[in-house]
Design a protein around this motif. Structure first.
Motif, short mmCIF file in Angstrom:
data_model
loop_
_atom_site.label_atom_id
_atom_site.label_comp_id
_atom_site.label_asym_id
_atom_site.label_seq_id
_atom_site.Cartn_x
_atom_site.Cartn_y
_atom_site.Cartn_z
N ALA A 97 0.39 8.94 -7.22
CA ALA A 97 0.56 8.94 -5.83
C ALA A 97 -0.10 7.90 -5.16
N ILE A 98 -1.49 7.92 -5.45
CA ILE A 98 -2.40 6.78 -5.05
C ILE A 98 -1.73 5.28 -5.29
N LEU A 99 -1.32 5.11 -6.32
CA LEU A 99 -1.05 3.72 -6.91
C LEU A 99 0.43 3.43 -6.26
N VAL A 178 3.86 17.15 -9.24
CA VAL A 178 2.55 16.90 -8.72
C VAL A 178 2.29 15.76 -7.87
N MET A 179 2.92 14.52 -8.29
CA MET A 179 2.77 13.14 -7.70
C MET A 179 3.44 13.42 -6.53
N ALA A 180 4.76 14.04 -6.35
CA ALA A 180 5.35 13.91 -5.02
C ALA A 180 4.62 14.69 -4.02
N MET A 181 3.90 15.73 -4.47
CA MET A 181 3.06 16.61 -3.45
C MET A 181 2.05 15.99 -2.96
N PHE A 182 1.35 15.17 -3.92
CA PHE A 182 0.01 14.60 -3.60
C PHE A 182 0.48 13.22 -2.53
N LEU A 183 1.79 12.71 -2.80
CA LEU A 183 2.06 11.51 -1.97
C LEU A 183 2.46 11.97 -0.63
N ALA A 184 3.24 13.20 -0.59
CA ALA A 184 3.44 13.73 0.91
C ALA A 184 2.23 14.01 1.73
N GLY A 185 1.06 14.59 0.82
CA GLY A 185 0.02 14.82 1.36
C GLY A 185 -0.73 13.26 1.99
N LEU A 186 -0.70 12.17 0.97
CA LEU A 186 -1.22 11.08 1.42
C LEU A 186 -0.56 10.41 2.70
N ARG A 187 0.95 10.58 2.67
CA ARG A 187 1.50 10.01 3.84
C ARG A 187 1.33 10.94 5.04
N GLY A 188 0.85 12.14 4.96
CA GLY A 188 0.70 12.68 6.29
C GLY A 188 -0.69 12.67 6.84
N MET B 1 9.37 11.77 5.62
CA MET B 1 8.01 11.25 5.25
C MET B 1 7.79 10.12 5.99
N ALA B 2 6.77 10.29 6.94
CA ALA B 2 6.44 9.19 7.70
C ALA B 2 5.29 8.45 6.89
N ALA B 3 5.61 7.18 6.86
CA ALA B 3 4.72 6.12 6.10
C ALA B 3 3.51 5.91 6.98
N ALA B 4 2.74 6.92 7.00
CA ALA B 4 1.33 6.75 7.51
C ALA B 4 0.22 5.72 6.95
N THR B 5 0.13 5.98 5.66
CA THR B 5 -0.66 5.02 4.90
C THR B 5 -0.30 3.70 4.75
N GLN B 6 1.37 3.63 4.70
CA GLN B 6 2.08 2.46 4.37
C GLN B 6 1.54 1.19 5.12
N ASP B 7 1.53 1.39 6.53
CA ASP B 7 1.72 0.22 7.12
C ASP B 7 0.15 -0.26 7.32
N MET B 8 -0.78 0.28 6.62
CA MET B 8 -2.21 -0.09 6.53
C MET B 8 -2.20 -1.25 5.45
N VAL B 9 -3.11 -2.21 6.14
CA VAL B 9 -3.06 -3.29 4.86
C VAL B 9 -4.26 -3.05 3.96
N VAL B 10 -3.79 -2.69 2.76
CA VAL B 10 -4.83 -2.24 1.93
C VAL B 10 -5.13 -3.60 1.13
N ARG B 11 -6.25 -3.65 0.97
CA ARG B 11 -6.96 -4.94 0.40
C ARG B 11 -6.94 -4.98 -1.12
N THR B 12 -6.08 -5.53 -1.68
CA THR B 12 -5.99 -5.57 -3.34
C THR B 12 -5.64 -6.87 -3.87
#
Lengths: 297, 293
Positions: A97-99, A178-188, B1-12
């Motif tokens: 999910a993080i990647l 589980v990835m999908a659950m975490f990804l939804a959490g991250l996007r929220g 699914m709103a792309a909340a962290t998506q439009d952040m510039v992640v420095r990699t």
């Protein structure tokens, strides 16, 4: 509501109609779920063998159950399986999910690939993994054919390692979920919090460790509950993958219950084992459902 | 699914990004491997499989294993192939999905728009039913199906799947209807619309998405069930999963791995197709079943 005496027949029907509509489902649930639970729990205190019988024997079945080596093996396997399965699924799910959250090109292709095993029957995935792990025709044989002659991978035939092949197949099947659950959490997660942290100079690593992962607490909880209940209910996968063997190396409580009740004709002991399984799941699910339903108010 | 962290510039850096892609692709490979292995080996002659390489493409391509798995393989007593069991599954899934979805919609409607004291407790009771280990109901269920003459029949399985499916369908519709404006319902009530008129004319027309979610979830779950099929069906009503297991585990004769693989894909095909066509709804159903919607 209003004064019932003044209502006409039709109005009165309208008042009762909602409850009337709900009642078939409710009746089915009460009889087929809770009635059946009580009946099985009752049988676990009787001398039932091939068929239910009603001679009361007290705790005898439970005493017998816990003195059985077979049950001990099943419970130990369950513990090993559940801990590894839940830990690995959570780790892989969180990592993917993080990647995937790093503005990945092709996310729309990768995500469904990670998740599709969830749509398959455990019998299908068990069959696939069974032959892939089979040393005779699977991975080992393939490596030999490719020239790596010393390659050895016979876990599925090995009493000490077979349980790990069940973990492998189960992780394969559900980690994408589980990835999908975490990804939804991250996007929220609120973007402003992350921006603020970045302006303050937080590194990516710290951003996730200090902010995102703590904010994912609800997703962790859901993942834990779902994985725990899936682990305890694991049955088909073992049947298809190893059949509980070699020997009893991959026997789990679910397979134990089935064989004691239906093939060994020890229904009392089978019922006792089912009751223990239910209690374990109830201990996890009831507090979770209680808090989920309460929060809505 | 709103792309909340998506439009952040992640420095990699470039190295990190390459590494990320490598890891993601390796996992994609891991998830795809079993399916690819099954597909590739289902079109190989048996000799090529036992001869060696499970990931090599066939030298001789053949659809014979598929034909055999579908209409000729020995499943149980007769060499009928998986065909009759595929139809058994269809005959079981269609009514079970329909009935449980209709009941779920009605329950969700009552539980959100006609609330009464104790409704949450009743819903909780229905919801918990989804999570019980079904071993706890096997013994009494076998008795009850026997008493009603439903043991070993497709209708018996339909009843079982409806009973243990309504918890989830009710959950879906309840969460969905909870977000539906109650003012509309109240207005219709004042205008004299009846209970069913409100449901039919006001809620149902906007229930499309959740109905798709419910149907897909129920379809996948019931199609993939093994425990109930193995416990309550006989040869005339066994679903696909049970038949596949019988085919693969049968100890007589030569193990025709290619036929087993073709059979496994046949058993997986309906749910896989649904996933490919409507994956978005499938994921929604999964999430709603675990995290609240």
């Amino acid at each position: 509501m209003t004064i019932t005496a003044k209502l006409t027949m039709r109005d009165r029907l309208q008042v009762w109609l909602p409850k009337l509509v709900l009642s078939p489902s409710l009746a089915l649930t009460l009889v087929f779920v809770y009635g059946f639970i009580l009946f099985t729990a009752y049988l676990s205190f009787t001398d039932s063998r091939i068929l239910p019988s009603y001679g009361w024997v007290g705790w005898e079945n439970y005493v017998k159950l816990f003195s059985l080596r077979h049950w001990e093996v099943a419970v130990t396997n369950m513990a090993v399986f559940a801990v590894l399965y839940m830990a690995i699924c959570t780790a892989i799910g969180l990592m993917l999910a993080i990647l995937l959250d790093q503005k990945i090109r092709g996310e729309g292709i990768l995500r469904p690939i990670y998740l599709y095993p969830m749509a398959l029957s455990f019998i299908v995935s068990g069959t696939a993994w069974k032959w892939m792990l089979d040393p005779g025709i699977g991975l080992e044989n393939t490596m030999h054919a490719l020239g790596w002659v010393n390659f050895q991978f016979d876990w599925i035939k090995n009493r000490d390692f077979a349980i790990y092949t069940v973990v492998l197949a189960a992780v394969w099947q559900t980690s994408g979920f589980v990835m999908a659950m975490f990804l939804a959490g991250l996007r929220g997660i609120d973007n402003d919090i992350l921006k603020a942290a970045q302006i303050d100079g937080a590194s990516n690593w710290n951003l996730y460790r200090r902010i995102c992962i703590p904010l994912l607490r609800p997703a962790f909880l859901s993942a834990f509950v779902i994985l725990a209940h899936l682990a305890i209910k694991t049955y088909d996968l073992v049947i298809a993958l190893t059949g509980g063997g070699p020997g009893r190396a991959t026997e789990l409580p679910a397979t134990f219950m089935y064989s004691y009740t239906f093939t060994r004709n020890q229904m009392g002991i089978g019922a006792a084992s089912a009751t223990i399984m239910l209690m374990t799941i109830a201990a996890i699910m009831i507090p979770y459902l209680y808090s989920e339903l309460r929060e809505r108010r | 699914m709103a792309a909340a962290t998506q439009d952040m510039v992640v420095r990699t850096g470039a190295v990190t990004r390459t590494l990320i892609y490598v890891v993601l692709l390796l996992f994609a490979l891991f998830y795809l491997l079993p399916l690819v292995v099954m597909l590739v080996n289902s079109v190989k002659p048996l000799a090529e499989i036992t001869g060696g390489n499970m990931i090599a493409f066939p030298d001789v391509w053949t659809l014979e294993p598929w034909r055999k798995a579908w209409s000729e393989a020995q499943v149980g007593v007769q060499a009928t192939g998986l065909k009759p069991y595929f139809w058994n599954s269809i005959k079981m899934v269609v009514p079970a999905v329909t009935i449980s979805t209709i009941l779920g919609a009605l329950n969700g409607y009552v539980l959100t728009k006609w609330r009464f004291r104790g409704d949450t407790v009743l819903f909780g009771l229905m919801l918990f039913a989804c999570f019980i280990p079904f071993q706890i109901v096997l013994i009494p269920m076998a008795r009850v199906l026997g008493i009603f003459g439903l043991a070993g029949t497709t209708w018996g399985l339909v009843v079982v799947h409806v009973v243990y499916g309504i918890g989830f369908t009710t959950l879906y519709y309840r969460n969905y209807y909870a977000a539906f404006p109650s003012e509309l319902v109240r207005a219709a009530q004042i205008d004299g619309a009846s209970f069913f008129q409100i449901f039919w004319r006001i809620l149902l027309p906007s229930s499309g998405p959740i109905t798709v979610v419910s149907i897909i979830w129920q379809f996948t779950n019931i199609w993939n069930d093994f425990l109930f099929g193995a416990s309550f069906a006989d040869f005339s009503s066994q679903p696909m999963t049970v038949a596949l297991n019988n085919l693969v585990q049968s100890s007589t004769g030569v193990k025709e791995y290619n036929v087993h693989f073709a059979g496994a894909i046949l058993a997986a095909l309906p749910t896989l197709l649904v996933y490919i066509v409507a994956g978005r709804y499938f994921v929604r159903g999964l999430m709603a079943g675990s995290v609240k919607g």
